[in-house]
Design a protein around this motif. Structure first.
Motif, PDB file in Angstrom:
ATOM      1  N   ALA A 276      -0.426   4.756   1.183  1.00 28.48           N
ATOM      2  CA  ALA A 276      -0.388   3.973  -0.129  1.00 28.48           C
ATOM      3  C   ALA A 276       0.649   2.977  -0.013  1.00 28.48           C
ATOM      4  CB  ALA A 276       0.288   5.455  -0.821  1.00 28.48           C
ATOM      5  N   VAL A 277       1.717   3.137   0.764  1.00 32.02           N
ATOM      6  CA  VAL A 277       2.724   2.147   1.014  1.00 32.02           C
ATOM      7  C   VAL A 277       2.186   0.995   1.871  1.00 32.02           C
ATOM      8  CG1 VAL A 277       5.039   1.358   1.899  1.00 32.02           C
ATOM      9  CG2 VAL A 277       4.691   3.798   0.743  1.00 32.02           C
ATOM     10  N   LYS A 278       1.310   1.034   2.771  1.00 34.52           N
ATOM     11  CA  LYS A 278       0.845   0.278   3.679  1.00 34.52           C
ATOM     12  C   LYS A 278      -0.204  -0.589   2.730  1.00 34.52           C
ATOM     13  CE  LYS A 278      -1.235   1.588   7.357  1.00 34.52           C
ATOM     14  NZ  LYS A 278      -2.284   2.291   8.114  1.00 34.52           N
ATOM     15  N   LEU A 279      -1.030  -0.089   1.687  1.00 32.23           N
ATOM     16  CA  LEU A 279      -2.065  -1.027   0.988  1.00 32.23           C
ATOM     17  C   LEU A 279      -1.322  -1.452   0.125  1.00 32.23           C
ATOM     18  CD1 LEU A 279      -4.679  -1.449  -0.313  1.00 32.23           C
ATOM     19  CD2 LEU A 279      -4.955   0.600  -1.285  1.00 32.23           C
ATOM     20  N   THR A 280      -0.189  -1.032  -0.850  1.00 33.44           N
ATOM     21  CA  THR A 280       0.299  -1.826  -1.938  1.00 33.44           C
ATOM     22  C   THR A 280       1.111  -2.990  -1.311  1.00 33.44           C
ATOM     23  OG1 THR A 280       1.807  -0.078  -1.791  1.00 33.44           O
ATOM     24  CG2 THR A 280       0.388   0.058  -3.490  1.00 33.44           C
ATOM     25  N   LYS A 281       1.503  -2.641  -0.238  1.00 30.26           N
ATOM     26  CA  LYS A 281       2.572  -3.759   0.459  1.00 30.26           C
ATOM     27  C   LYS A 281       1.550  -4.958   0.974  1.00 30.26           C
ATOM     28  CE  LYS A 281       6.779  -2.044   2.457  1.00 30.26           C
ATOM     29  NZ  LYS A 281       7.672  -1.897   3.287  1.00 30.26           N
ATOM     30  N   PHE A 282       0.664  -4.587   1.453  1.00 33.60           N
ATOM     31  CA  PHE A 282      -0.612  -5.725   1.875  1.00 33.60           C
ATOM     32  C   PHE A 282      -0.988  -6.386   0.637  1.00 33.60           C
ATOM     33  CE2 PHE A 282      -5.048  -6.810   2.311  1.00 33.60           C
ATOM     34  CZ  PHE A 282      -5.018  -7.362   3.663  1.00 33.60           C
ATOM     35  N   VAL A 283      -1.208  -5.894  -0.690  1.00 33.35           N
ATOM     36  CA  VAL A 283      -1.626  -6.918  -1.755  1.00 33.35           C
ATOM     37  C   VAL A 283      -0.512  -7.357  -2.519  1.00 33.35           C
ATOM     38  CG1 VAL A 283      -3.623  -5.233  -1.946  1.00 33.35           C
ATOM     39  CG2 VAL A 283      -1.674  -4.560  -3.322  1.00 33.35           C
ATOM     40  N   GLY A 284       0.736  -6.949  -2.273  1.00 29.39           N
ATOM     41  CA  GLY A 284       1.829  -7.597  -2.758  1.00 29.39           C
ATOM     42  C   GLY A 284       2.141  -6.952  -4.050  1.00 29.39           C
ATOM     43  N   TYR A 285       1.956  -5.693  -4.106  1.00 32.24           N
ATOM     44  CA  TYR A 285       1.913  -4.948  -5.245  1.00 32.24           C
ATOM     45  C   TYR A 285       3.451  -5.056  -6.102  1.00 32.24           C
ATOM     46  CZ  TYR A 285       0.537  -1.520  -8.929  1.00 32.24           C
ATOM     47  OH  TYR A 285       0.092  -0.917 -10.068  1.00 32.24           O
ATOM     48  N   GLN A 286       3.665  -5.270  -7.510  1.00 30.61           N
ATOM     49  CA  GLN A 286       4.920  -5.184  -8.224  1.00 30.61           C
ATOM     50  C   GLN A 286       4.809  -4.213  -9.398  1.00 30.61           C
ATOM     51  OE1 GLN A 286       6.435  -9.081  -9.369  1.00 30.61           O
ATOM     52  NE2 GLN A 286       5.652 -10.130  -7.679  1.00 30.61           N
ATOM     53  N   ASN A 287       5.927  -3.734  -9.691  1.00 31.00           N
ATOM     54  CA  ASN A 287       5.920  -2.653 -10.986  1.00 31.00           C
ATOM     55  C   ASN A 287       5.351  -1.069 -10.150  1.00 31.00           C
ATOM     56  OD1 ASN A 287       5.826  -1.584 -13.770  1.00 31.00           O
ATOM     57  ND2 ASN A 287       6.931  -3.616 -13.754  1.00 31.00           N
ATOM     58  N   ALA A 288       5.108  -0.472 -11.336  1.00 34.60           N
ATOM     59  CA  ALA A 288       4.395   0.713 -11.253  1.00 34.60           C
ATOM     60  C   ALA A 288       2.892   0.981 -10.774  1.00 34.60           C
ATOM     61  CB  ALA A 288       4.672   1.884 -12.190  1.00 34.60           C
ATOM     62  N   GLY A 289       2.536   1.943  -9.866  1.00 35.98           N
ATOM     63  CA  GLY A 289       1.024   1.911  -9.565  1.00 35.98           C
ATOM     64  C   GLY A 289       0.867   3.333  -9.097  1.00 35.98           C
ATOM     65  N   THR A 290      -0.103   3.833  -8.953  1.00 36.11           N
ATOM     66  CA  THR A 290      -0.705   4.956  -8.187  1.00 36.11           C
ATOM     67  C   THR A 290      -1.942   4.621  -7.437  1.00 36.11           C
ATOM     68  OG1 THR A 290      -0.093   6.285 -10.396  1.00 36.11           O
ATOM     69  CG2 THR A 290      -1.565   7.297  -8.765  1.00 36.11           C
ATOM     70  N   VAL A 291      -1.705   5.118  -6.219  1.00 29.94           N
ATOM     71  CA  VAL A 291      -2.905   5.097  -5.113  1.00 29.94           C
ATOM     72  C   VAL A 291      -3.517   6.587  -5.060  1.00 29.94           C
ATOM     73  CG1 VAL A 291      -3.391   4.410  -2.700  1.00 29.94           C
ATOM     74  CG2 VAL A 291      -1.313   3.311  -3.800  1.00 29.94           C
ATOM     75  N   GLU A 292      -4.565   6.696  -5.232  1.00 28.91           N
ATOM     76  CA  GLU A 292      -5.479   7.779  -5.291  1.00 28.91           C
ATOM     77  C   GLU A 292      -6.341   8.080  -3.907  1.00 28.91           C
ATOM     78  OE1 GLU A 292      -7.362   8.780  -8.814  1.00 28.91           O
ATOM     79  OE2 GLU A 292      -5.685   8.138 -10.043  1.00 28.91           O
ATOM     80  N   PHE A 293      -6.235   9.255  -3.719  1.00 31.32           N
ATOM     81  CA  PHE A 293      -6.932   9.925  -2.227  1.00 31.32           C
ATOM     82  C   PHE A 293      -7.833  11.048  -2.766  1.00 31.32           C
ATOM     83  CE2 PHE A 293      -3.520   7.491  -1.111  1.00 31.32           C
ATOM     84  CZ  PHE A 293      -3.675   6.585   0.283  1.00 31.32           C
ATOM     85  N   LEU A 294      -8.857  11.057  -1.837  1.00 30.62           N
ATOM     86  CA  LEU A 294      -9.518  12.405  -1.947  1.00 30.62           C
ATOM     87  C   LEU A 294      -9.408  12.834  -0.306  1.00 30.62           C
ATOM     88  CD1 LEU A 294     -12.999  11.851  -3.709  1.00 30.62           C
ATOM     89  CD2 LEU A 294     -10.824  13.010  -4.646  1.00 30.62           C
ATOM     90  N   VAL A 295      -9.081  14.502  -0.148  1.00 32.36           N
ATOM     91  CA  VAL A 295      -8.844  14.890   0.743  1.00 32.36           C
ATOM     92  C   VAL A 295      -9.879  16.032   0.964  1.00 32.36           C
ATOM     93  CG1 VAL A 295      -7.322  16.595   2.301  1.00 32.36           C
ATOM     94  CG2 VAL A 295      -6.397  14.827   0.684  1.00 32.36           C
ATOM     95  N   ASP A 296     -10.940  15.852   2.137  1.00 35.02           N
ATOM     96  CA  ASP A 296     -12.090  16.692   2.174  1.00 35.02           C
ATOM     97  C   ASP A 296     -11.961  17.787   2.976  1.00 35.02           C
ATOM     98  OD1 ASP A 296     -11.896  16.248   5.022  1.00 35.02           O
ATOM     99  OD2 ASP A 296     -13.427  14.326   4.933  1.00 35.02           O
ATOM    100  N   GLN A 297     -12.950  18.646   3.024  1.00 29.94           N
ATOM    101  CA  GLN A 297     -12.760  19.999   3.512  1.00 29.94           C
ATOM    102  C   GLN A 297     -12.267  20.175   4.966  1.00 29.94           C
ATOM    103  OE1 GLN A 297     -16.555  21.494   2.177  1.00 29.94           O
ATOM    104  NE2 GLN A 297     -15.665  22.875   0.777  1.00 29.94           N
ATOM    105  N   GLU A 298     -12.363  19.106   5.609  1.00 31.01           N
ATOM    106  CA  GLU A 298     -11.991  18.765   7.056  1.00 31.01           C
ATOM    107  C   GLU A 298     -10.526  18.477   7.067  1.00 31.01           C
ATOM    108  OE1 GLU A 298     -15.039  17.557   6.310  1.00 31.01           O
ATOM    109  OE2 GLU A 298     -15.308  19.687   6.868  1.00 31.01           O
ATOM    110  N   ASN A 299      -9.853  18.326   5.992  1.00 29.33           N
ATOM    111  CA  ASN A 299      -8.364  17.795   5.785  1.00 29.33           C
ATOM    112  C   ASN A 299      -8.376  16.203   6.184  1.00 29.33           C
ATOM    113  OD1 ASN A 299      -6.360  19.180   4.532  1.00 29.33           O
ATOM    114  ND2 ASN A 299      -5.357  19.930   6.493  1.00 29.33           N
TER     115      ASN A 299
END
Length: 687
Positions: free
Chosen positions: A237-260
């Motif tokens: 999440a930090v890597k992606l938002t730094k990559f796009v130059g994110y400013q202010n508040a945001g949420t990075v969403e993930f799915l964790v599959d059954q293999e973790n």
């Protein structure tokens, strides 16, 4: 923060709490549909410019992820409290967000390379990656425009449904298709970024408890999540938002599959409904942070250094909605009659229109209130939430609280074993005993008795006597003319002129009202009055009027005689067409025993004249002029004769014994005449 606030509201939201709590508020979207009002970018910006607004917070709905809106705000010279327009556009487009994630080295769920608009494109994808697949609106979220496809036979129909829903919800029917992960956990990371490129995270939230892709319960941190998986999700999440130059508040969403394995799915470039749980476990006020960052402060200025941000305890948020869980969660609307929330240490209530008297409309999302419980552990937070939800009392609309209590009491939930199929896999969550609502039923009963009196049944089942009464002989043909004939020809002023010209005393007969009210509790039936009416019409033509209607007539006719008082008026009018009818009107109370709205009094007088009433004896027992003036005005406008009546007591010959002097009564009479009274009556109260 000491900042003045300005609210915009649609016509349907004119009583909304956000409007009433703001320092200033302005109507937008006049003539538009309710939702369209809040999507009107030019009008919102114009309001902000006209009233010297220097910053706009978009909230977490409507235009909060609309790049055109943020750009329009900035172009108007106003601060936008959120990410830059290019970031909103890039992250709001699921395809561009995927491309950014891939470029940043973040794993993404296999999906289409770009938006698709033809179902054949979806077919090609499914033939390559297999079923199930999921269709998502390319330019929106919140569960709208999402469909799961399990086989080729359903693909085209589901594609067309998703396209239609996306088009109606977001103005663009383009879709994104990706491989559907079976029973994953939905984990998201809250981040904050500043203009220097610095990014901090506020740990993760588990949003797996969903119904039709809408989050129902959110947890921070994610319970029993593998530490290595947690760290990878946060790092990505930090890597992606730094990559796009994110400013202010945001949420990075993930799915964790059954293999973790965690997979990136999207970025929400706005504040999330569930941001509250992150605030509770970190102690960071996200909205204040948003505003400070928009003002130009860096994260370091705000003391938001990653090493200083810790996750303390656990927090759970339940979304209380106005839906009926016993009826397939059908949205419910109406007026909230009772609202009492749970309280106490560790309980936070974020509520907008959740209060007694609030009108729940069908136009917007059904979210009523957010209940947040914070404790030192996940099980302790559950216990606090259960206690708070059980303390809630909401009457007038159905809510999801019984369902939420079932979720909290579920063993799998308490152990953290939840995924996105949790609700569908536990049908017992929608099985509960309906509330008996005893207190509210008792209050309604007492209120009905207080206003209408006890609903006393008839004391006997015997029918009234069938013995015909003895009625005096009455000449055939129409009765002789009386003062009502003159009234119909010349109106109230003509009647008053004729009365003044008469020599001798004119009488009002009260037998049809006061006599049987005093002697028989107004129990004389209309049929008995009708039988004697022809005799009265032929033999009492010199009467000034017959007082035959009033409060007791209405009350007793309906509650004891089971008759319509209006029907009585029409029946007697037909039988006695020549003598003016008179009634008692208690000013603003009309024929009731409590004050009514002005329009009710006016409409009542209109109907009374239409049905045959002529003279209205308007009075107030305390000579309260505002009540009398309303009655005088209503009768006059209806075309009736106004007999404004003064209640008199005391002895005006001895001014030392009373404060009501001759001057008081003369002034009162003069005021009534100026108000439009045709006749002044004096009602003497003997001591």
């Amino acid at each position: 923060m000491g900042i003045r606030t300005v609210a915009v509201y649609s016509n349907e939201d004119k009583q909304s709490t956000h409007r009433l709590k703001a320092d200033e508020s302005y109507l937008i979207g006049k003539g538009l549909a309710p939702v369209a009002a809040y999507l009107n970018i030019p009008e919102i910006v114009n309001v902000a410019k006209e009233y010297d607004v220097d910053a706009i917070h978009p909230g977490y709905g409507f235009l909060s992820e609309n790049a055109d809106f943020s750009q329009a705000v900035i172009d108007a010279g106003i601060k936008f409290i959120g990410p830059k327009p290019e970031t909103v556009r890039r992250m709001g487009d699921k395809v561009l967000a995927r491309e950014a994630a891939i470029a940043a080295g973040v794993d993404v769920v296999p999906g289409s390379d770009g938006p698709i608009t033809q179902w054949e494109e979806a077919l090609q994808f499914c033939e390559k990656y297999g079923y199930p697949a999921i269709l998502k609106a390319a330019y929106g979220g919140g569960g709208r425009g999402m469909r799961i496809v399990n086989n080729k036979e359903d693909l085209r129909d589901q594609f067309e449904r998703a396209t239609s829903e996306a088009l109606s919800s977001f103005g663009n029917g383009a879709l994104f298709i990706e491989k559907y992960l079976v029973k994953p956990r939905h984990i998201e990371v809250q981040i904050l970024g500043d203009a220097t490129g610095d990014i901090v995270h506020l740990y993760e939230r588990d949003c797996s408890v969903q119904r039709r892709y809408q989050k129902v319960v959110e947890i921070a941190p994610a319970a029993f999540l593998d530490p290595a998986v947690r760290q990878k999700i946060i790092d990505d999440a930090v890597k992606l938002t730094k990559f796009v130059g994110y400013q202010n508040a945001g949420t990075v969403e993930f799915l964790v599959d059954q293999e973790n394995r965690p997979w990136f799915i999207e970025v929400n470039a706005r504040l999330q409904v569930e941001h509250t749980v992150s605030e509770e476990v970190t102690g960071v006020d996200l909205v204040q942070s948003q505003i400070r960052i928009a003002e130009g402060h860096t994260l370091k200025d705000l003391g938001l250094i990653q090493d200083n941000i810790h996750c303390n305890g656990a927090a759970i948020q339940c979304r209380v909605t106005t839906e009926d869980p016993a009826n397939a969660f059908h949205p419910d609307t109406g007026r909230i009659e009772v609202f009492r929330s749970g309280e106490g240490m560790g309980i936070r209530i974020d509520a907008a229109n959740a209060h007694a008297g609030a009108q729940i409309s069908p136009y917007y999302d059904s979210l009523l209130a957010k209940v947040i419980a914070h404790a030192d552990s996940h099980p302790a937070a559950i216990n606090k939430m259960i206690r708070a939800l059980m303390e809630f009392r909401i009457r007038g609309v159905k809510t999801s609280i019984p369902f939420l209590l079932n979720v909290m009491n579920n063993q799998a939930f308490s152990k953290g074993y939840v995924d996105t199929s949790f609700i569908d896999s536990n049908p017992e969550l929608t099985q509960f005993v309906p509330s008996q609502n005893r207190a509210q039923k008792l209050v309604h009963y007492l209120g009905n008795v207080l206003v209408n009196g006890p609903a006393t049944p008839l004391v006997t089942d015997l029918k009234p006597t069938s013995v015909p009464p003895s009625i005096p002989a009455t000449p055939l043909g129409p009765p002789p003319p009386g003062l009502r004939d003159l009234l119909l020809r010349e109106g109230p002023k003509g009647l008053v002129k004729a009365v003044n010209a008469r020599k001798g005393l004119l009488l009002t007969d009260t037998t049809f009202r006061d006599a049987h009210q005093s002697l028989l509790a107004t129990r004389v039936r209309t049929i008995d009055l009708k039988n004697i009416s022809p005799f009265v019409a032929h033999n009492m033509t010199d009467l000034f009027s017959m007082e035959m209607w009033g409060g007791a007539t209405f009350d007793v006719a309906m509650r004891f005689l089971y008759e319509c008082p209006w029907e009585r008026l029409r029946t007697l009018r037909e039988q006695i067409p020549n003598i003016p009818f008179q009634m008692l009107l208690r000013g603003a109370n009309a024929v009731g025993y409590a004050a009514y709205p002005d329009n009710v009094i006016h409409r009542f007088c209109d109907l009374a004249v239409e049905n045959g009433m002529d003279v209205f004896r308007v009075f107030d027992s305390l000579n309260y002029m505002p009540n009398m003036l309303l009655g005088v005005e209503a009768v006059g406008q209806a075309g009736g004769v106004v007999e404004a009546t003064i209640a008199y007591t005391g002895d005006i010959a001895d001014p030392t014994k009373t404060k009501y002097t001759l001057k008081y009564y003369v002034d009162l009479a003069s005021e009534l005449v100026r108000a439009g009274a045709h006749i002044i009556g004096i009602k003497v109260h003997s001591c």
